[in-house]
Scaffold this active site. Structure first.
Site, PDB file in Angstrom:
ATOM      1  N   GLU A 120      -3.913   1.803  -2.934  1.00  0.00           N
ATOM      2  CA  GLU A 120      -4.072   3.212  -2.603  1.00  0.00           C
ATOM      3  C   GLU A 120      -3.274   4.069  -3.530  1.00  0.00           C
ATOM      4  O   GLU A 120      -2.458   4.842  -2.913  1.00  0.00           O
ATOM      5  CB  GLU A 120      -3.914   3.415  -1.041  1.00  0.00           C
ATOM      6  N   ASP A 167      -3.888  -4.878   0.560  1.00  0.00           N
ATOM      7  CA  ASP A 167      -4.026  -4.484   1.810  1.00  0.00           C
ATOM      8  C   ASP A 167      -5.617  -4.860   1.981  1.00  0.00           C
ATOM      9  O   ASP A 167      -6.469  -4.268   1.411  1.00  0.00           O
ATOM     10  CB  ASP A 167      -4.103  -2.904   1.616  1.00  0.00           C
ATOM     11  N   ASN A 216       0.875  -1.211  -0.090  1.00  0.00           N
ATOM     12  CA  ASN A 216      -0.073  -0.105   0.003  1.00  0.00           C
ATOM     13  C   ASN A 216       1.019   1.089   0.073  1.00  0.00           C
ATOM     14  O   ASN A 216       1.554   1.491   1.068  1.00  0.00           O
ATOM     15  CB  ASN A 216      -0.882  -0.132   1.146  1.00  0.00           C
ATOM     16  N   TYR A 251      -7.518  -3.673  -2.763  1.00  0.00           N
ATOM     17  CA  TYR A 251      -7.564  -2.766  -1.471  1.00  0.00           C
ATOM     18  C   TYR A 251      -9.134  -2.705  -0.940  1.00  0.00           C
ATOM     19  O   TYR A 251      -9.953  -2.233  -1.409  1.00  0.00           O
ATOM     20  CB  TYR A 251      -7.184  -1.248  -1.955  1.00  0.00           C
ATOM     21  N   HIS A 288       2.436   1.487   5.344  1.00  0.00           N
ATOM     22  CA  HIS A 288       2.916   0.258   5.233  1.00  0.00           C
ATOM     23  C   HIS A 288       3.982  -0.305   4.842  1.00  0.00           C
ATOM     24  O   HIS A 288       4.788   0.628   4.126  1.00  0.00           O
ATOM     25  CB  HIS A 288       1.621  -0.110   4.080  1.00  0.00           C
TER      26      HIS A 288
END
Length: 262
Positions: free
Chosen positions: A36, A150, A9, A107, A253
Site C-alpha cells: 500500500e 498484507d 503495509n 497486497y 499495520h
C-alpha cells in the site's frame, strides 16, 4: 547467507517516509517489503533509503492506491509482477536474491465491507485474486521462495481478537479462510510466523477507528511470511513489532519479521 526480512503495509510510503527510515535505522532488516505504497514508482523516496544502505529496489506502483516495493541492501533483481484477476492494480512484485531465493511481495485486495460478492464487487475481486494465485502456484509450484505481504485475511481463530464475532466480518469469513488455505496448499507454503510462534493470539493490524488501539487490542493477523518447504526450515526468530503501531502518525499495520539462514 543469513538475512532478515520484514513485511509492512506502510499506508503511503511518501507520507510515512520517516517511519520507514526509522525502522531501517532501528531494526536493520536486510530486506523490507512494503505494501500500500500509494505512489508511482518514480515518486518513491528512494534517496532516503539509499542513504541508509538500501541501494536496491523493485517495485510496482500507481497513483494514490495499492503499490508494492521491495527495498534491499542485498543485490536484488526484478523477477516480475502478476496482475491476478486482471484488476490493473499494483499488487504484486517479485525480486530474486543472488542466492536464487525469490521473494514475492503481495497486497491482496481488502474485499470491501460486505462478505457477499452479489452485492459487493470488491469481495468477489478478492476471492478471484486468491483463486488465480492458487492456480498459478498449482501450474508452476514455487521453489526456494518466500511469500510475504498484507494478505488481508486472518486465518486462525487466535489470529483475531474475537473469532465468533468476526466470522461474518471481511478478513475472517470462512470462505476467505478457505480460499487462503487453498492458495497456501497449492504452493506448499509454510506459514513461517506460526511455525515459529505456534500458540496464542498474534496480531499485526489494529483499526484506526479504535480510540485506544493498544488497550482495546482488537487486532487481526493480516500480514504474513510464508516459505516453500525447501527453505522453510531455515527460518527463525519471527516477530511482530507491535510497538511500531504506536509511533507518531503510524500505519495501522505493524511490521512482521523473520530471519532465514540460507
Amino acid at each position: 547467507m543469513p538475512f532478515t526480512l520484514a513485511t509492512w503495509n506502510i499506508n503511503s510510503v511518501r507520507l510515512r517516509e520517516g517511519l520507514v527510515a526509522q525502522l531501517l535505522r532501528d531494526e536493520g532488516p536486510d530486506v523490507l517489503c512494503l505494501q500500500e505504497c500509494k505512489s508511482p514508482v518514480e515518486k518513491i523516496p528512494v534517496e532516503t533509503f539509499q542513504a541508509l544502505g538500501y541501494t536496491h529496489m523493485v517495485a510496482r506502483g500507481q497513483k494514490g492506491y495499492n503499490g508494492v516495493a521491495i527495498l534491499s541492501r542485498l543485490p536484488l533483481v526484478d523477477a516480475g509482477g502478476a496482475d491476478y484477476a486482471g484488476l490493473g492494480h499494483a499488487r504484486h512484485v517479485a525480486g530474486q536474491l543472488e542466492n536464487g531465493v525469490v521473494i514475492h511481495n503481495f497486497y491482496v485486495p481488502a474485499g470491501g465491507d460486505k462478505p457477499d460478492r452479489t452485492v459487493n464487487e470488491k469481495f468477489g475481486q478478492k476471492l478471484d485474486y486468491l483463486t488465480e494465485m492458487r492456480d498459478a502456484f498449482r501450474a508452476e509450484p514455487p521453489k526456494r521462495s518466500i511469500l510475504v505481504g498484507d494478505l488481508n485475511i486472518a486465518p486462525r481463530e487466535d489470529d483475531v481478537w474475537n473469532h465468533k464475532q468476526l466470522l461474518k466480518v471481511v478478513s475472517h469469513t470462512p470462505i476467505e479462510v478457505a480460499h487462503l488455505a487453498e492458495t497456501q496448499e497449492a504452493g506448499g507454503w509454510v506459514d513461517v510466523t506460526r511455525a515459529d510462534i505456534p500458540e496464542g493470539p498474534l496480531y499485526s493490524w489494529w483499526s484506526y477507528r479504535s480510540p485506544d488501539w493498544d488497550a482495546a487490542d482488537k487486532g487481526r493477523r493480516l500480514d504474513h511470511v510464508w516459505a516453500t518447504p525447501d527453505i522453510a526450515g531455515a527460518a527463525h526468530d519471527s516477530r511482530i513489532l507491535r510497538a511500531v503501531r504506536g509511533w507518531e502518525q503510524p500505519s495501522d499495520h505493524a511490521p512482521v519479521f523473520a530471519t532465514f539462514d540460507l
